[in-house]
Scaffold this active site. Structure first.
Site, PDB file in Angstrom:
ATOM      1  N   MET A  70       6.473  -9.237 -10.656  1.00 13.75           N
ATOM      2  CA  MET A  70       7.352  -8.421 -11.499  1.00 13.75           C
ATOM      3  C   MET A  70       8.147  -7.428 -10.642  1.00 13.75           C
ATOM      4  SD  MET A  70       5.429  -7.950 -15.112  1.00 13.75           S
ATOM      5  CE  MET A  70       4.371  -6.587 -14.661  1.00 13.75           C
ATOM      6  N   GLY A  79      -2.707 -12.871  -7.012  1.00 15.59           N
ATOM      7  CA  GLY A  79      -3.615 -11.899  -6.416  1.00 15.59           C
ATOM      8  C   GLY A  79      -4.922 -11.790  -7.197  1.00 15.59           C
ATOM      9  N   GLU A  80      -6.013 -11.595  -6.467  1.00 12.97           N
ATOM     10  CA  GLU A  80      -7.295 -11.327  -7.122  1.00 12.97           C
ATOM     11  C   GLU A  80      -7.295  -9.946  -7.792  1.00 12.97           C
ATOM     12  OE1 GLU A  80     -10.513 -11.801  -4.364  1.00 12.97           O
ATOM     13  OE2 GLU A  80     -10.187 -13.966  -4.180  1.00 12.97           O
ATOM     14  N   ASN A 104       9.145  -4.543  -7.630  1.00 13.95           N
ATOM     15  CA  ASN A 104       8.624  -3.288  -7.080  1.00 13.95           C
ATOM     16  C   ASN A 104       7.563  -3.644  -6.035  1.00 13.95           C
ATOM     17  OD1 ASN A 104       6.650  -0.479  -7.705  1.00 13.95           O
ATOM     18  ND2 ASN A 104       8.741  -0.360  -7.047  1.00 13.95           N
ATOM     19  N   VAL A 134      -5.155  -6.248  -1.724  1.00 12.69           N
ATOM     20  CA  VAL A 134      -4.747  -5.370  -0.625  1.00 12.69           C
ATOM     21  C   VAL A 134      -4.849  -3.924  -1.111  1.00 12.69           C
ATOM     22  CG1 VAL A 134      -2.855  -4.745   0.926  1.00 12.69           C
ATOM     23  CG2 VAL A 134      -3.222  -7.145   0.301  1.00 12.69           C
ATOM     24  N   ASP A 175      -5.483  -8.999 -10.088  1.00 15.86           N
ATOM     25  CA  ASP A 175      -5.453  -9.289 -11.524  1.00 15.86           C
ATOM     26  C   ASP A 175      -6.377 -10.480 -11.755  1.00 15.86           C
ATOM     27  OD1 ASP A 175      -3.076  -7.497 -12.520  1.00 15.86           O
ATOM     28  OD2 ASP A 175      -2.462  -8.365 -10.622  1.00 15.86           O
ATOM     29  N   HIS A 234       1.932  -7.726  -2.624  1.00 17.19           N
ATOM     30  CA  HIS A 234       2.822  -8.863  -2.905  1.00 17.19           C
ATOM     31  C   HIS A 234       3.183  -9.604  -1.606  1.00 17.19           C
ATOM     32  CE1 HIS A 234       4.031  -6.068  -6.364  1.00 17.19           C
ATOM     33  NE2 HIS A 234       3.651  -7.153  -7.004  1.00 17.19           N
TER      34      HIS A 234
HETATM   35  P1  AMP Z   1       2.773  -7.966 -10.392  1.00 16.50           P
HETATM   36  O1  AMP Z   1       4.122  -7.815  -9.757  1.00 16.50           O
HETATM   37  O2  AMP Z   1       2.009  -6.684 -10.479  1.00 16.50           O
HETATM   38  O3  AMP Z   1       2.815  -8.754 -11.665  1.00 16.50           O
HETATM   39  O4  AMP Z   1       1.923  -8.842  -9.392  1.00 16.50           O
HETATM   40  C1  AMP Z   1       2.408 -10.070  -8.910  1.00 16.50           C
HETATM   41  C2  AMP Z   1       1.307 -10.750  -8.138  1.00 16.50           C
HETATM   42  O5  AMP Z   1       0.884  -9.911  -7.073  1.00 16.50           O
HETATM   43  C3  AMP Z   1       0.064 -11.018  -9.003  1.00 16.50           C
HETATM   44  O6  AMP Z   1      -0.475 -12.291  -8.665  1.00 16.50           O
HETATM   45  C4  AMP Z   1      -0.858  -9.901  -8.591  1.00 16.50           C
HETATM   46  O7  AMP Z   1      -2.225 -10.214  -8.761  1.00 16.50           O
HETATM   47  C5  AMP Z   1      -0.512  -9.743  -7.127  1.00 16.50           C
HETATM   48  N1  AMP Z   1      -0.883  -8.400  -6.660  1.00 16.50           N
HETATM   49  C6  AMP Z   1      -0.572  -7.209  -7.211  1.00 16.50           C
HETATM   50  N2  AMP Z   1      -1.134  -6.200  -6.530  1.00 16.50           N
HETATM   51  C7  AMP Z   1      -1.842  -6.773  -5.516  1.00 16.50           C
HETATM   52  C8  AMP Z   1      -2.673  -6.271  -4.472  1.00 16.50           C
HETATM   53  N3  AMP Z   1      -2.893  -4.963  -4.308  1.00 16.50           N
HETATM   54  N4  AMP Z   1      -3.238  -7.155  -3.628  1.00 16.50           N
HETATM   55  C9  AMP Z   1      -3.027  -8.487  -3.774  1.00 16.50           C
HETATM   56  N5  AMP Z   1      -2.260  -9.025  -4.733  1.00 16.50           N
HETATM   57  C10 AMP Z   1      -1.679  -8.188  -5.599  1.00 16.50           C
END
Ligand code: AMP
Length: 282
Positions: free
Chosen positions: A32, A151-152, A34, A180, A154, A39
């Site tokens: 998403m 990512g783990e 940012n 991370v 979520d 990521h």
């Molecule tokens: P989002 O943009 O928050 O929807 O996340 C996009 C992808 O990045 C999803 O698969 C998340 O699980 C992964 N993600 C978000 N934060 C982290 C993190 N701190 N470490 C690893 N993967 C992440």
């Protein structure tokens, strides 16, 4: 490596047809935006699994509840493209909402993963995981990648996507990447931007409590007690916990006493942010 930015499904299909005619394999990283180091770790992993890497940036309206943060979710496209130019990424897909939901959101075809979408975060955010499953299926259909990387961080989402793909028999491998974290252990998240300095200091407790839950499970303590005391510890630290639980790693079912692997998972409101985190108990 030159970075192609596309915004429509037609442009994407044309680009992917050319890419596929070279015989190259493709990995997709749905986000998403940012973007932070978490990521980028997904992108790095994707590049090890396929010859070409695509990242999607789409703040998906169908996974936000009416009272949730869709409008204020941080959108930083220029920064994201700059970050992606530092990693092995070939293609960024940044569609407007109409491109992903051409018939409008109320009429959009949706998919649902029963069970996994109803517990933990699904219980607190009704409809959230239907939105996730819907957008992930759309993205997998559009890109048809060999691998998609999640990512783990979520964890429930990762299990839900695995189930979606397994049940529909989609020809894609789902790869999970460990969370991370910042130096003090707080999981990186776009929603950390909502925290002021005081809340940011408080937020590290989430990860500490999860680790402690893991230690106690491994020491053979009773699950209900570990969970109850975890909630107490989070409240005592000024957080508003929604849940703090130990669940079977494979399917989030209640574990038998001493069972492994399990996962400690928690969600809590910290100031203006709702944060989630989880910790493996192998
Ligand atoms: P989002 O943009 O928050 O929807 O996340 C996009 C992808 O990045 C999803 O698969 C998340 O699980 C992964 N993600 C978000 N934060 C982290 C993190 N701190 N470490 C690893 N993967 C992440």
């Amino acid at each position: 490596m030159s970075l192609t930015v596309l915004r429509t499904r037609d442009e994407l299909s044309a680009f992917l047809r050319r890419l596929r005619s070279t015989g190259a394999s493709l990995a997709l990283v749905p986000t998403m935006g940012n973007l932070h180091r978490g990521h980028l770790a997904l992108v790095e992993r994707a590049a090890k699994l396929a010859e070409r890497v695509a990242v999607s940036i789409f703040v998906n309206p169908t996974q936000f509840g009416p009272e949730e943060d869709f409008d204020r979710y941080p959108r930083t496209p220029e920064q994201d493209l700059a970050a992606l130019s530092t990693v092995p990424c070939d293609l960024v897909f940044m569609p407007p909402v109409e491109e992903m939901y051409p018939f409008g959101i109320p009429s959009a075809v949706r998919v649902r993963v029963p069970g996994l979408s109803e517990v933990l975060c699904g219980e607190r955010r009704p409809g959230h995981f239907d939105g996730v499953a819907t957008v992930v299926l759309r993205l997998l259909t559009l890109f048809d990648p060999e691998v998609a990387v999640f990512g783990e961080k979520d964890y429930q989402q990762l299990l839900l996507v695995r189930r979606l793909v397994a049940d529909l028999g989609l020809p894609v491998r789902i790869e999970g990447v460990p969370t991370v974290r910042d130096g003090d252990g707080l999981a990186l998240s776009s929603r950390n931007a909502y925290l002021d300095a005081e809340d940011r200091a408080r937020a590290v407790l989430l990860h500490r409590v999860l680790r402690r839950m893991g230690e106690r499970w491994l020491a053979g303590e009773e699950r209900e007690r570990i969970e109850r005391e975890a909630l107490d510890a989070l409240r005592a630290g000024g957080l508003k916990p929604e849940y703090a639980v130990i669940r079977r790693a494979e399917d989030l079912a209640l574990p038998r006493s001493g069972e492994r692997p399990v996962r400690a998972l928690a969600a809590a409101v910290v100031g203006k942010a709702r944060l989630i985190d989880n910790w493996p108990i192998p």
